[in-house]
Design an enzyme around this catalytic site. Structure first.
Site, mmCIF file in Angstrom:
data_model
loop_
_atom_site.group_PDB
_atom_site.id
_atom_site.type_symbol
_atom_site.label_atom_id
_atom_site.label_comp_id
_atom_site.label_asym_id
_atom_site.label_seq_id
_atom_site.Cartn_x
_atom_site.Cartn_y
_atom_site.Cartn_z
ATOM 1 C CG ASP A 206 -1.656 1.269 1.420
ATOM 2 O OD1 ASP A 206 -2.481 1.578 0.550
ATOM 3 O OD2 ASP A 206 -1.409 1.973 2.422
ATOM 4 N NE ARG B 61 -5.191 8.299 4.965
ATOM 5 C CZ ARG B 61 -5.038 7.493 3.917
ATOM 6 N NH1 ARG B 61 -5.359 7.907 2.697
ATOM 7 N NH2 ARG B 61 -4.551 6.278 4.075
ATOM 8 C CB SER C 164 -1.919 2.499 -4.196
ATOM 9 O OG SER C 164 -2.441 3.721 -3.722
ATOM 10 C CG ASN C 165 -7.966 2.705 -2.797
ATOM 11 O OD1 ASN C 165 -8.230 1.670 -3.394
ATOM 12 N ND2 ASN C 165 -8.434 2.961 -1.578
#
Length: 228
Positions: A10, A44, A121-122
């Protein structure tokens, strides 16, 4: 489960510190330290929330756009009204996040140990490529795999399954490395191995499998995996 051959790291919160945007926030918007921390925390939190919402609502948009929308919410919550140029400079902080200590060295060590080392990862591809280059991680990566390829976000199983296909491996031979407990639970649920970087010594998620490997820093990961 198969022997692990591929490690899928990630990016946000694991290899790079998302809280490192605070310096840019404070400088550009001339905020106090306390207010900067509050805006950062909301930014976040909403970034993650909006990724979950987009996936559940079948309303996907690239993570760069999600990140901008989350910033807009955080600024509105604290009645901060930047110019378009100021807003853009703040969003661009995500291209310059600080890598965690030992991030590059750990990737290099694990690559030398025979693992295929990737990012999963996104973040959308261009976003991830910029950050990996700026953080000095690109030379230590075999590939960068984005959730954008399947049009949804982690922890949807499709993201982890796509990574295994991209790598040409059985999903059980791939292991996610993440500091995010929800991500670790998602990968385990999809059948991927998991190494959880639990820096804050949090309990594991109550939904989803318990990670097989738990370490408190990236530097301890090679020993935790047993192939240093």
């Amino acid at each position: 489960m198969s022997e692990t051959t591929a490690l899928c790291f990630d990016m946000y919160g694991t290899l790079c510190d998302t809280s490192s945007v605070t310096r840019r926030l404070g400088e550009v918007l001339d905020l106090s330290g306390v207010l900067t921390d509050a805006v950062d925390a909301t930014w976040r939190r909403k970034q993650l929330q909006y990724s979950y919402q987009a996936a559940q609502m079948d309303a996907y948009e690239p993570f760069w756009e999600v990140t901008g929308r989350a910033l807009d919410y955080a600024l509105a919550e604290y009645d901060i009204d930047p110019t378009p140029e100021e807003r853009e400079r703040v969003v661009e902080a995500y291209d310059h996040l600080s890598p965690y200590p030992a991030a590059a060295a750990t990737l290099e060590e694990l690559g030398d140990a025979g693992y295929t080392v990737t990012v999963l990862s996104n973040g959308n591809p261009a976003m991830l490529e910029r950050l990996a280059e700026n953080a000095g991680l690109t030379p230590h990566l075999d590939d960068i795999i984005s959730a954008d390829e399947v049009g949804t976000f982690k922890p949807d199983p499709a993201v982890y399954e796509n990574a295994a296909r991209r790598l040409g491996e059985d999903i059980g031979a791939c292991r996610l490395v993440s500091a995010n407990a929800w991500d670790a639970a998602g990968a385990g649920n999809a059948g991927m191995g998991v190494a959880w970087v639990n820096r804050r010594r949090d309990p594991p998620e109550a939904i989803g499998p318990v990670p097989e490997t738990v370490v408190d820093s990236l530097a301890r990961l090679p020993d935790g995996l047993g192939r240093a």
